[in-house]
Design a protein around this motif. Structure first.
Motif, PDB file in Angstrom:
ATOM      1  N   ILE A  45       0.837  -1.204   0.000  1.00 56.37           N
ATOM      2  CA  ILE A  45       0.000   0.000   0.000  1.00 56.37           C
ATOM      3  C   ILE A  45       0.871   1.253   0.000  1.00 56.37           C
ATOM      4  CG2 ILE A  45      -1.634   1.369   1.347  1.00 56.37           C
ATOM      5  CD1 ILE A  45      -2.833  -1.250   2.362  1.00 56.37           C
ATOM      6  N   MET A  46       1.832   1.298   0.897  1.00 56.75           N
ATOM      7  CA  MET A  46       2.642   2.510   1.032  1.00 56.75           C
ATOM      8  C   MET A  46       3.477   2.763  -0.217  1.00 56.75           C
ATOM      9  SD  MET A  46       1.525   3.616   3.842  1.00 56.75           S
ATOM     10  CE  MET A  46       2.599   4.946   4.379  1.00 56.75           C
ATOM     11  N   ASP A  47       4.029   1.709  -0.814  1.00 58.08           N
ATOM     12  CA  ASP A  47       4.786   1.887  -2.056  1.00 58.08           C
ATOM     13  C   ASP A  47       3.868   2.387  -3.168  1.00 58.08           C
ATOM     14  OD1 ASP A  47       7.166   1.094  -0.957  1.00 58.08           O
ATOM     15  OD2 ASP A  47       7.028  -0.989  -1.627  1.00 58.08           O
ATOM     16  N   ASN A  48       2.672   1.803  -3.237  1.00 59.37           N
ATOM     17  CA  ASN A  48       1.703   2.208  -4.256  1.00 59.37           C
ATOM     18  C   ASN A  48       1.286   3.665  -4.074  1.00 59.37           C
ATOM     19  OD1 ASN A  48      -1.693   1.586  -5.078  1.00 59.37           O
ATOM     20  ND2 ASN A  48      -0.018   1.610  -6.532  1.00 59.37           N
ATOM     21  N   GLN A  49       1.052   4.064  -2.831  1.00 62.94           N
ATOM     22  CA  GLN A  49       0.635   5.443  -2.570  1.00 62.94           C
ATOM     23  C   GLN A  49       1.732   6.443  -2.913  1.00 62.94           C
ATOM     24  OE1 GLN A  49      -2.505   6.372  -1.896  1.00 62.94           O
ATOM     25  NE2 GLN A  49      -2.901   4.194  -2.182  1.00 62.94           N
ATOM     26  N   ARG A  50       2.982   6.078  -2.626  1.00 60.53           N
ATOM     27  CA  ARG A  50       4.100   6.953  -2.993  1.00 60.53           C
ATOM     28  C   ARG A  50       4.180   7.102  -4.511  1.00 60.53           C
ATOM     29  NH1 ARG A  50       6.686   4.862   1.757  1.00 60.53           N
ATOM     30  NH2 ARG A  50       7.265   2.924   0.714  1.00 60.53           N
ATOM     31  N   THR A  51       3.984   5.989  -5.218  1.00 61.73           N
ATOM     32  CA  THR A  51       4.050   6.022  -6.679  1.00 61.73           C
ATOM     33  C   THR A  51       2.947   6.894  -7.262  1.00 61.73           C
ATOM     34  OG1 THR A  51       5.013   3.802  -6.741  1.00 61.73           O
ATOM     35  CG2 THR A  51       3.990   4.600  -8.760  1.00 61.73           C
ATOM     36  N   ILE A  52       1.734   6.761  -6.742  1.00 62.58           N
ATOM     37  CA  ILE A  52       0.617   7.579  -7.228  1.00 62.58           C
ATOM     38  C   ILE A  52       0.886   9.058  -6.958  1.00 62.58           C
ATOM     39  CG2 ILE A  52      -1.832   8.121  -6.932  1.00 62.58           C
ATOM     40  CD1 ILE A  52      -2.282   5.157  -6.250  1.00 62.58           C
ATOM     41  N   LYS A  53       1.349   9.358  -5.761  1.00 60.58           N
ATOM     42  CA  LYS A  53       1.608  10.756  -5.397  1.00 60.58           C
ATOM     43  C   LYS A  53       2.656  11.374  -6.316  1.00 60.58           C
ATOM     44  CE  LYS A  53       2.405  13.641  -1.293  1.00 60.58           C
ATOM     45  NZ  LYS A  53       3.292  14.647  -1.894  1.00 60.58           N
ATOM     46  N   GLU A  54       3.708  10.628  -6.588  1.00 57.11           N
ATOM     47  CA  GLU A  54       4.760  11.134  -7.456  1.00 57.11           C
ATOM     48  C   GLU A  54       4.289  11.215  -8.907  1.00 57.11           C
ATOM     49  OE1 GLU A  54       7.939   8.422  -6.804  1.00 57.11           O
ATOM     50  OE2 GLU A  54       8.645   9.412  -4.980  1.00 57.11           O
ATOM     51  N   GLY A  55       3.586  10.171  -9.369  1.00 60.99           N
ATOM     52  CA  GLY A  55       3.145  10.145 -10.762  1.00 60.99           C
ATOM     53  C   GLY A  55       2.135  11.227 -11.091  1.00 60.99           C
ATOM     54  N   TYR A  56       1.286  11.557 -10.125  1.00 61.47           N
ATOM     55  CA  TYR A  56       0.273  12.594 -10.333  1.00 61.47           C
ATOM     56  C   TYR A  56       0.771  13.973  -9.885  1.00 61.47           C
ATOM     57  CZ  TYR A  56      -3.514   9.237 -11.284  1.00 61.47           C
ATOM     58  OH  TYR A  56      -4.325   8.272 -11.828  1.00 61.47           O
ATOM     59  N   ALA A  57       1.971  14.001  -9.288  1.00 61.64           N
ATOM     60  CA  ALA A  57       2.518  15.248  -8.738  1.00 61.64           C
ATOM     61  C   ALA A  57       1.546  15.878  -7.752  1.00 61.64           C
ATOM     62  CB  ALA A  57       2.853  16.238  -9.852  1.00 61.64           C
ATOM     63  N   HIS A  58       0.972  15.018  -6.887  1.00 61.75           N
ATOM     64  CA  HIS A  58       0.012  15.502  -5.900  1.00 61.75           C
ATOM     65  C   HIS A  58       0.704  16.264  -4.773  1.00 61.75           C
ATOM     66  CE1 HIS A  58      -3.411  12.448  -6.862  1.00 61.75           C
ATOM     67  NE2 HIS A  58      -3.610  13.602  -7.457  1.00 61.75           N
ATOM     68  N   ASP A  59       0.134  17.391  -4.404  1.00 64.21           N
ATOM     69  CA  ASP A  59       0.503  18.070  -3.174  1.00 64.21           C
ATOM     70  C   ASP A  59      -0.600  17.752  -2.176  1.00 64.21           C
ATOM     71  OD1 ASP A  59       1.521  19.608  -1.180  1.00 64.21           O
ATOM     72  OD2 ASP A  59       1.177  21.530  -2.153  1.00 64.21           O
ATOM     73  N   LYS A  60      -1.616  18.598  -2.103  1.00 63.16           N
ATOM     74  CA  LYS A  60      -2.782  18.313  -1.267  1.00 63.16           C
ATOM     75  C   LYS A  60      -4.047  18.705  -2.028  1.00 63.16           C
ATOM     76  CE  LYS A  60      -0.608  18.729   3.276  1.00 63.16           C
ATOM     77  NZ  LYS A  60      -0.679  19.338   4.633  1.00 63.16           N
ATOM     78  N   PRO A  61      -4.317  18.020  -3.140  1.00 58.42           N
ATOM     79  CA  PRO A  61      -5.493  18.388  -3.936  1.00 58.42           C
ATOM     80  C   PRO A  61      -6.786  17.931  -3.270  1.00 58.42           C
ATOM     81  CG  PRO A  61      -4.531  16.397  -4.808  1.00 58.42           C
ATOM     82  CD  PRO A  61      -3.604  16.869  -3.711  1.00 58.42           C
ATOM     83  N   THR A  62      -7.883  18.572  -3.639  1.00 64.31           N
ATOM     84  CA  THR A  62      -9.206  18.095  -3.240  1.00 64.31           C
ATOM     85  C   THR A  62      -9.646  17.035  -4.247  1.00 64.31           C
ATOM     86  OG1 THR A  62      -9.827  20.191  -2.209  1.00 64.31           O
ATOM     87  CG2 THR A  62     -11.626  18.738  -2.888  1.00 64.31           C
ATOM     88  N   PHE A  63     -10.032  15.865  -3.740  1.00 64.56           N
ATOM     89  CA  PHE A  63     -10.494  14.761  -4.574  1.00 64.56           C
ATOM     90  C   PHE A  63     -12.022  14.752  -4.615  1.00 64.56           C
ATOM     91  CE2 PHE A  63      -6.269  13.640  -3.465  1.00 64.56           C
ATOM     92  CZ  PHE A  63      -5.806  12.646  -4.328  1.00 64.56           C
ATOM     93  N   VAL A  64     -12.572  14.395  -5.753  1.00 64.46           N
ATOM     94  CA  VAL A  64     -14.022  14.185  -5.884  1.00 64.46           C
ATOM     95  C   VAL A  64     -14.222  12.816  -6.507  1.00 64.46           C
ATOM     96  CG1 VAL A  64     -16.185  14.983  -6.912  1.00 64.46           C
ATOM     97  CG2 VAL A  64     -14.484  16.660  -6.132  1.00 64.46           C
ATOM     98  N   THR A  65     -15.091  11.989  -5.902  1.00 64.03           N
ATOM     99  CA  THR A  65     -15.254  10.628  -6.401  1.00 64.03           C
ATOM    100  C   THR A  65     -16.669  10.106  -6.207  1.00 64.03           C
ATOM    101  OG1 THR A  65     -14.428   8.348  -6.249  1.00 64.03           O
ATOM    102  CG2 THR A  65     -14.540   9.607  -4.209  1.00 64.03           C
ATOM    103  N   TRP A  66     -17.078   9.249  -7.133  1.00 68.28           N
ATOM    104  CA  TRP A  66     -18.308   8.469  -6.979  1.00 68.28           C
ATOM    105  C   TRP A  66     -17.995   6.985  -7.139  1.00 68.28           C
ATOM    106  CZ3 TRP A  66     -18.951   5.418 -11.185  1.00 68.28           C
ATOM    107  CH2 TRP A  66     -18.383   5.851 -12.395  1.00 68.28           C
ATOM    108  N   LEU A  67     -16.722   6.653  -7.312  1.00 68.59           N
ATOM    109  CA  LEU A  67     -16.328   5.274  -7.582  1.00 68.59           C
ATOM    110  C   LEU A  67     -16.609   4.374  -6.374  1.00 68.59           C
ATOM    111  CD1 LEU A  67     -12.927   5.963  -9.364  1.00 68.59           C
ATOM    112  CD2 LEU A  67     -15.084   5.301 -10.431  1.00 68.59           C
ATOM    113  N   PRO A  68     -16.946   3.099  -6.608  1.00 66.10           N
ATOM    114  CA  PRO A  68     -17.219   2.175  -5.499  1.00 66.10           C
ATOM    115  C   PRO A  68     -16.045   2.083  -4.538  1.00 66.10           C
ATOM    116  CG  PRO A  68     -17.845   1.193  -7.601  1.00 66.10           C
ATOM    117  CD  PRO A  68     -17.085   2.448  -7.930  1.00 66.10           C
TER     118      PRO A  68
END
Length: 327
Positions: free
Chosen positions: A193-216
């Motif tokens: 999980i932690m490796d995956n989250q680091r990869t997503i954060k880096e790949g999306y260049a996330h800082d602290k964005p607001t997320f909006v979702t309806w996905l299950p």
């Protein structure tokens, strides 16, 4: 901006969320739109941590470390609290598709239960009521400990202790839908999980964005990308049910407009549905200029869909450069 090296100090989401409960405290963590529009309930980081600690304390009192806990919920805050409560208790969460009708649940549930042999079932009141009168049809469920986590006193949170877990400990089991064969489970460890989250954060260049979702929330794309990633980043999530979106696709883009969402996405079909269903009058109320990452994944991505969506919502301030095909 938080440095990646600071987040790397955490081996698991339990330590990270517990830390955020203190540091981020009263900052909104998850806002759930009950009707998909204005009726909302919310967890701050402190409240989510408190609920998770209370549930974790109960699981620890039941000797549940390493045991599987089947989660059967409709989307909402209770599901999120219960998922993290399992992790806080050192138990293994097993997100399950919430059946609309018990008649349709038999084969999938039996296959899942036979495979993972859970000891506990956490369920919302509605699902608990449905199954309680028909347990004779599911002998596999009769011996399990059923629980609705809203019955757990929040005062129990003060008795919580950090479980004995590390990066190699199993966090949850992710099962396939079971639509074409017996559901198959994948072991997901805390380190995964932690490796995956680091990869997503880096790949999306996330800082602290607001997320909006309806996905299950029980689905990989919804759980990993829209529940865990915002908590990893210290962000806010605005969520609604898949049904709310499917009934009226405008609700998704309206939420992005209202909350100035920056990261939001869905499978390819959802973008087509918006292009097809959202009217000119509804477009006039939208401002999508804040949307900087519009990811598209989980099914085949069609360039015609992306082009049509970008053209359809350019008048709403949508920037085609926000489109982000992903796997």
């Amino acid at each position: 901006m938080e440095k990646i090296v600071e987040l790397q100090n955490f081996q698991h989401l339990v330590g990270l969320l517990n830390w955020r409960g203190q540091v981020n405290n009263d900052q909104p963590a998850v806002t759930y739109l009950i009707d998909g529009e204005d009726e909302a309930v919310e967890f701050t980081y402190n409240q989510l941590d408190c609920h998770a600690r209370a549930i974790g304390t109960w699981l620890q009192s039941m000797g549940a470390q390493g045991e599987r806990v089947l989660l059967m919920y409709q989307p909402g805050l209770e599901y999120i609290a219960s998922f993290f409560g399992c992790l806080y208790g050192g138990a293994i969460a097993v997100p399950a598709y919430p059946p609309r009708r018990i008649d349709h649940a038999n084969d999938r549930l039996r296959g899942l239960i036979e495979d993972c042999t859970p000891k506990f079932v956490f369920a919302g009141d509605e699902i608990l009521e449905k199954f309680s009168t028909r347990l004779e049809e599911f002998p596999e469920l009769q011996s399990l400990h059923w629980m609705t986590t809203t019955d757990i006193p929040l005062d129990d949170a003060d008795r919580w202790t950090m479980p004995n877990i590390d990066a190699e400990s199993i966090a949850f089991l992710q099962y396939t839908s079971g639509s074409t064969s017996t559901p198959k489970g994948v072991i997901v460890k805390h380190g995964n999980i932690m490796d995956n989250q680091r990869t997503i954060k880096e790949g999306y260049a996330h800082d602290k964005p607001t997320f909006v979702t309806w996905l299950p929330m029980y689905h990989d794309m919804g759980l990993i990308g829209n529940i865990m990633q915002p908590l990893y980043c210290g962000s806010r999530t605005i969520a609604m049910s898949p049904t709310s979106f499917l009934q009226h696709p405008y609700r998704w883009l309206r939420a992005i407009t209202k909350y100035q969402g920056q990261t939001s996405g869905a499978p390819n079909f959802a973008y087509d549905l918006c292009s097809d269903k959202i009217t000119a009058e509804e477009k006039a109320t939208l401002d999508l200029s804040s949307w900087t990452i519009a990811y598209n994944g989980a099914e085949p991505i069609r360039s015609s869909t992306l082009v049509r969506f970008a053209e359809s919502f350019a008048e709403c301030g949508f920037n085609a450069n926000a489109l982000f095909p992903c796997y």
